[in-house]
Design a protein around this motif. Structure first.
Motif, mmCIF file in Angstrom:
data_model
loop_
_atom_site.group_PDB
_atom_site.id
_atom_site.type_symbol
_atom_site.label_atom_id
_atom_site.label_comp_id
_atom_site.label_asym_id
_atom_site.label_seq_id
_atom_site.Cartn_x
_atom_site.Cartn_y
_atom_site.Cartn_z
ATOM 1 N N HIS A 175 3.976 3.588 -5.473
ATOM 2 C CA HIS A 175 4.285 2.255 -5.997
ATOM 3 C C HIS A 175 3.649 1.222 -5.071
ATOM 4 O O HIS A 175 3.894 1.216 -3.864
ATOM 5 N N VAL A 176 2.816 0.358 -5.629
ATOM 6 C CA VAL A 176 2.156 -0.677 -4.842
ATOM 7 C C VAL A 176 2.872 -2.016 -4.993
ATOM 8 O O VAL A 176 2.988 -2.790 -4.055
ATOM 9 N N GLY A 177 3.358 -2.298 -6.188
ATOM 10 C CA GLY A 177 4.116 -3.529 -6.381
ATOM 11 C C GLY A 177 3.335 -4.583 -7.135
ATOM 12 O O GLY A 177 2.261 -4.350 -7.679
ATOM 13 N N ARG A 178 3.898 -5.772 -7.147
ATOM 14 C CA ARG A 178 3.326 -6.875 -7.916
ATOM 15 C C ARG A 178 2.209 -7.550 -7.130
ATOM 16 O O ARG A 178 2.140 -7.449 -5.902
ATOM 17 N N GLY B 206 -5.226 -12.717 -4.949
ATOM 18 C CA GLY B 206 -4.338 -11.648 -5.397
ATOM 19 C C GLY B 206 -5.093 -10.369 -5.701
ATOM 20 O O GLY B 206 -4.642 -9.271 -5.369
ATOM 21 N N VAL B 207 -6.269 -10.506 -6.329
ATOM 22 C CA VAL B 207 -7.081 -9.335 -6.652
ATOM 23 C C VAL B 207 -7.549 -8.648 -5.382
ATOM 24 O O VAL B 207 -7.472 -7.414 -5.243
ATOM 25 N N ARG B 208 -8.023 -9.413 -4.409
ATOM 26 C CA ARG B 208 -8.567 -8.798 -3.189
ATOM 27 C C ARG B 208 -7.480 -8.140 -2.349
ATOM 28 O O ARG B 208 -7.706 -7.089 -1.745
ATOM 29 N N LEU B 209 -6.309 -8.731 -2.305
ATOM 30 C CA LEU B 209 -5.204 -8.084 -1.596
ATOM 31 C C LEU B 209 -4.828 -6.772 -2.271
ATOM 32 O O LEU B 209 -4.611 -5.749 -1.604
ATOM 33 N N MET B 210 -4.748 -6.781 -3.602
ATOM 34 C CA MET B 210 -4.414 -5.556 -4.329
ATOM 35 C C MET B 210 -5.493 -4.501 -4.138
ATOM 36 O O MET B 210 -5.201 -3.313 -3.948
ATOM 37 N N ASN B 211 -6.752 -4.913 -4.174
ATOM 38 C CA ASN B 211 -7.841 -3.966 -3.952
ATOM 39 C C ASN B 211 -7.736 -3.319 -2.576
ATOM 40 O O ASN B 211 -7.957 -2.115 -2.429
ATOM 41 N N GLY B 212 -7.411 -4.132 -1.569
ATOM 42 C CA GLY B 212 -7.321 -3.599 -0.214
ATOM 43 C C GLY B 212 -6.238 -2.551 -0.080
ATOM 44 O O GLY B 212 -6.458 -1.468 0.482
ATOM 45 N N CYS C 11 -4.622 -0.813 -2.544
ATOM 46 C CA CYS C 11 -4.891 0.371 -3.383
ATOM 47 C C CYS C 11 -6.013 1.212 -2.796
ATOM 48 O O CYS C 11 -5.951 2.455 -2.835
ATOM 49 N N GLY C 12 -7.032 0.565 -2.254
ATOM 50 C CA GLY C 12 -8.129 1.312 -1.660
ATOM 51 C C GLY C 12 -7.678 2.162 -0.490
ATOM 52 O O GLY C 12 -8.114 3.315 -0.332
ATOM 53 N N LEU C 13 -6.793 1.617 0.351
ATOM 54 C CA LEU C 13 -6.261 2.395 1.472
ATOM 55 C C LEU C 13 -5.471 3.601 0.985
ATOM 56 O O LEU C 13 -5.573 4.705 1.536
ATOM 57 N N ILE C 14 -4.673 3.398 -0.055
ATOM 58 C CA ILE C 14 -3.844 4.488 -0.577
ATOM 59 C C ILE C 14 -4.717 5.557 -1.232
ATOM 60 O O ILE C 14 -4.535 6.759 -0.994
ATOM 61 N N PHE C 15 -5.682 5.144 -2.032
ATOM 62 C CA PHE C 15 -6.576 6.114 -2.661
ATOM 63 C C PHE C 15 -7.366 6.896 -1.612
ATOM 64 O O PHE C 15 -7.669 8.076 -1.794
#
Length: 629
Positions: free
Chosen positions: A286-289, A303-309, A311-315
């Motif tokens: 779960h990454v969140g909002r 918001g997009v760049r924070l989410m990318n960062g 998710c990229g670490l988790i992947f």
């Protein structure tokens, strides 16, 4: 077998030992709480949720003493443990000779054996020896190779392992250990704790991970996504192979605030869970909002760049899925947000999924141009649960995310299961529509043992079962519950409604990829009607008639390869062949070459073209789906 060696110095051993003691205190607390008031909420973090803020060994030692205090006043056994462990903490944190630190660490392992969990023997797949200035760990496990196979030799020279090689070997050790009776040995536990240290320093395992696979063509159609902040997965979920049979290991941290029910987990913990899971089950997080600085429109890029960062670490750790909560945006904004995240996040887009979680109890403002055109230029507020669910499928497909999660938290009764907030027909229609759009689907919120058969009968890909291994605000995990739920799922899947729902998921997948025949497509529509209406006689008849479809093998290769093989096998009888007409021969030849060459990037583009060429399936709104303005 490959014999490999890895060494650490005294400073690293201090850090490893103190972290192990801190975790041991928490594990002791759980074990003691489990034996007191069974069935009640008996374990809570002693100081509530706090962000860890330690830098060195002195901070770790202080945290150990802090966390020991409340449980030692409550449990006599914890008081005995405290008396014995305090001198060891002092010896480890203040020691400068490796042999002295190792001696104190071994004494702590004796305490673990007596008070926390039984430890088997000494060696197993790991041997540990202390030299004057290095602790040597020798692992006896098959060598890891990039193709996912294992090889190597025994009796040859001991190879010095790199940190990445060491983590890969530990992953295999953990996979092997959960298939063996008895717990880990002392040396295996030390070896795993050293792996935790490497993870905290930024290293990741390279061993293959398990992807979700295609709807209808997994070993089981409905996976149970067992949810926990992480420690319960390490202690229980991944400890027994029986817990991972048709299960996904999902990491999410519940919060006490009902208005904000989930937090992003600690990424170090996520990495530990992935290490323990290995390739035996899909692992998701779960990454969140999205994190917007105020208005979504004004801070979309941030918001997009924070989410990318994130998710990229988790992947990068080898997880199969990142779950993103889609809220705080209009439908048009959400589509733009998802497209931007999908375009820029670092991942393998052919195996690692971006899933979008949409709350059925939160209205969506549909401001798409086509909606405005039908409504005199005004957006439409969609508030009905079923309508929100249907709109979520359209929104996620347009946003180029890979999976839909229907969340049922909130609403009039926050504790109510998401499957009780929809009728069976509505739930089946949602899943059916998602599968026709090529999206795996999942239900989340409030799913307990009594709801597992309900989920199976919808043909959904995943059902999130939380609260089983959580220990912050609910009773500690009873290990047998996961295996029991999986058996309950298997029994439901073997029933006539379960078999029919699984067959429908398979047919919907074939309809999406174009490999279905026109005759089977007609039967698919009849089966959908029977499953939605819970018409068991009709389901039994159709399952029997379509034995040629159920006889198709589950996917044993990359999803794209298997889809292409089905298209090739269907020849000129498939729906895709009817769509492309005379040009289908050329495409079949191209697919055959791409499968032989395993060119997945070009194959993905070709299969996407074939899917998009098929006529769109009419939207089924069904009962109760009126749009509320």
């Amino acid at each position: 077998m490959r014999i490999g060696e890895f060494g650490i110095g005294p400073g690293t051993l201090q850090n490893v030992a103190l972290h192990h003691i801190l975790d041991g205190v928490h594990q002791l607390h759980i074990r003691l709480a489990e034996g007191t008031h069974a069935g009640e909420s008996m374990y809570r973090e002693p100081h509530g949720f706090t962000l860890p803020a330690y830098r060195g060994n002195g901070d770790l030692a202080a945290m150990i003493l802090r966390d020991l205090e409340p449980i030692s006043t409550r449990f006599a056994e914890a008081a005995q443990f405290r008396e014995a462990v305090i001198p060891l903490v002092t010896d480890i944190s203040g020691g400068d000779r490796l042999t002295d630190i190792w001696r104190a660490y071994q004494a702590f392992l004796d305490l673990v054996h007596r008070h926390v969990m039984p430890l088997a023997g000494e060696n197993g797949m790991a041997r540990v020896a202390a030299g004057p200035d290095r602790l040597h760990v020798v692992l006896s496990v098959p060598a890891w190779r990039p193709d996912g196979r294992h090889g190597g030799h025994a009796g040859g020279p001991v190879a010095e392992l790199t940190p990445a090689d060491y983590l890969d070997s530990i992953t295999y050790l953990l996979e092997s250990r959960r298939r063996c009776p008895g717990g880990p040995t002392r040396n295996e536990m030390v070896a795993v704790r050293i792996a935790y240290h490497l993870i905290a320093r930024g290293w990741s395992p390279r061993r293959p991970y398990r992807a979700w696979g295609a709807s209808g063509f997994r070993d089981r159609q409905t996976y149970l996504a067992v949810a926990d902040p992480g420690p319960g997965h390490l202690r229980c979920t991944t400890a027994d192979a029986a817990n991972l049979a048709g299960a996904a290991v999902h990491v999410e941290r519940p919060a006490a605030d009902a208005a904000d029910p989930y937090r992003i987990p600690a990424l170090k913990t996520v990495a530990r869970v992935r290490l323990h899971t290995g390739a035996d089950a899909p692992c998701s997080c779960h990454v969140g909002r999205p994190m917007f600085a105020g208005d979504a429109a004004a801070s979309m890029a941030e918001g997009v760049r924070l989410m990318n960062g994130v998710c990229g670490l988790i992947f990068n750790e080898g997880l199969a899925e990142c779950k993103v909560v889609i809220e705080g945006m209009t439908v048009l904004q959400a589509i733009g947000f998802m497209r931007a995240v999908a375009a820029h996040v670092r991942r393998d887009p052919l195996r690692q999924l971006l899933s979008a979680s949409v709350n059925l109890n939160t209205p969506l403002l549909d401001d798409r141009p086509a909606t405005r055109e039908r409504n005199d230029g005004r957006p439409v507020l969609v508030a009905d649960r079923y309508a929100v669910g249907m709109l979520a499928v359209e929104m996620i497909r347009a946003g180029r995310f890979d999976k839909v999660v229907w969340d049922g938290t909130g609403g009039d009764r926050p504790e109510q299961c998401v499957l009780e907030q929809l009728t069976h027909e509505e739930a089946v229609r949602l899943v059916h529509r998602a599968h026709e759009a090529g999206l795996p689907a999942c239900f989340a919120a409030g799913i307990g043992p009594e709801h597992v058969p309900l989920a199976v009968r919808t043909g959904v890909d995943g059902a999130v079962v939380g609260g089983l291994v959580r220990y912050t605000d609910t009773p500690p995990f009873v290990e047998e519950e996961i295996a029991g739920l999986l058996r309950l799922r298997d029994r439901a899947a073997a029933s006539v409604p379960g078999r029919a729902a699984g067959l429908l998921a398979r047919l919907d997948r074939m309809r999406y990829e174009g490999s279905i025949t026109p005759a089977d497509d007609i039967l698919r529509e009849r089966l959908f009607t029977a499953v939605a209406a819970s018409d068991e006689d009709a389901m039994r008849e159709l399952v029997d008639v379509m034995r040629h479809v159920t006889a198709l093998p589950p996917d044993g290769d990359h999803t794209l390869i298997c889809s292409a093989v089905r298209l090739i096998g269907a020849g000129h009888g498939s729906r895709a062949a009817h769509v492309f007409g005379e040009s289908w021969d050329t495409r079949l030849g191209g697919l055959t070459e791409l499968v032989a060459e395993r060119d997945l990037a070009i194959l993905a583009a070709e299969l996407r073209t074939i899917c998009e060429a098929a006529e769109p399936v009419p939207e089924r709104r069904g009962p109760g789906a009126a749009l509320n303005v």
